[in-house]
Design a protein around this motif. Structure first.
Motif: not given
Length: 222
Positions: A3-32
């Motif tokens: 979550x962005x800090x109050x009054x902080x910059x707006x976060x970059x909104x990301x859409x992840x596209x990868x056909x491997x479920x495990x890879x997507x799960x890893x990216x989502x955990x990393x980017x979180x």
């Protein structure tokens, strides 16, 4: 999600596209865990990425090149960057390629399709985060090996093909045989063979497939 800090910059909104479920799960955990980044969706196919992008309006689409069945990452990138604007800024999302493939042909195709950056999956997380923020600002982000290949290609002198050799090479790329090329260009089959030998010598190859591959890498085809 971070979550962005109050009054902080707006976060970059990301859409992840990868056909491997495990890879997507890893990216989502990393980017979180990444500061200033918010994952708004995930897609397993190019078609799904197009639909979600239109609905979720991400700032950046993190795009794999090989997506299994359906359209690949390059075509998806082309449609995302040339389609109707989907972001709040009134422009199409930036596309950051994230892949294991680093051939000249893959890099060229992705950049020509409109990708803002090209990153390899072997990069450190910090490099990925920095590339996402750079892509969101419309700045080019390239992995070191990719940047090296791009610079080498720019410095490499392009073969000096004649107009006729370019015509034959273009026909060759469509899969035509010597006889069909001769008919299409109104020349003899023997003339086609002579030109092909010269094309092979100039491109440093000895097969039809090799000539087409080098021509694509060096952008010699129309």
């Amino acid at each position: 999600m971070t979550e962005p800090a109050a009054g902080g910059p707006t976060p970059v909104r990301i859409l992840v596209c990868d056909d491997h479920v495990v890879v997507r799960a890893g990216l989502l955990a990393l980017l979180d865990s990444a500061p200033g980044i918010e994952v708004v969706g995930e897609a397993g196919t190019g078609e799904e990425a197009l639909a979600l992008s239109a609905r979720l309006a991400p700032d950046v689409v993190l795009m794999d090149l090989q997506l299994g069945a359906g359209i690949d990452g390059v075509e998806t990138t082309r449609r995302l960057t040339t389609g109707a604007p989907t972001t709040g800024t009134g422009r199409s999302p930036h596309v950051l390629v994230l892949t294991t493939y680093d051939t000249d042909a893959d890099i060229t195709r992705a950049i020509e399709a409109g990708a803002t950056g090209y990153l390899l999956k072997a990069e450190r997380p910090e490099e990925l985060f920095a590339a996402i923020h750079a892509a969101a600002r419309g700045r080019t982000a390239l992995s070191g090996p990719v940047a090296g290949r791009v610079m080498a290609n720019l410095r490499r002198p392009r073969p000096a093909l004649t107009d006729r050799e370019r015509d034959i090479l273009a026909q060759l790329a469509t899969g035509l045989g010597n006889r069909e090329i001769a008919r299409a260009l109104f020349i003899s089959e023997a003339t086609v063979k002579t030109h092909l030998r010269r094309i092979y010598d100039k491109l440093g190859v000895d097969t039809r497939a090799g000539a087409v591959a080098v021509a694509k890498e060096q952008r010699l085809l129309p």
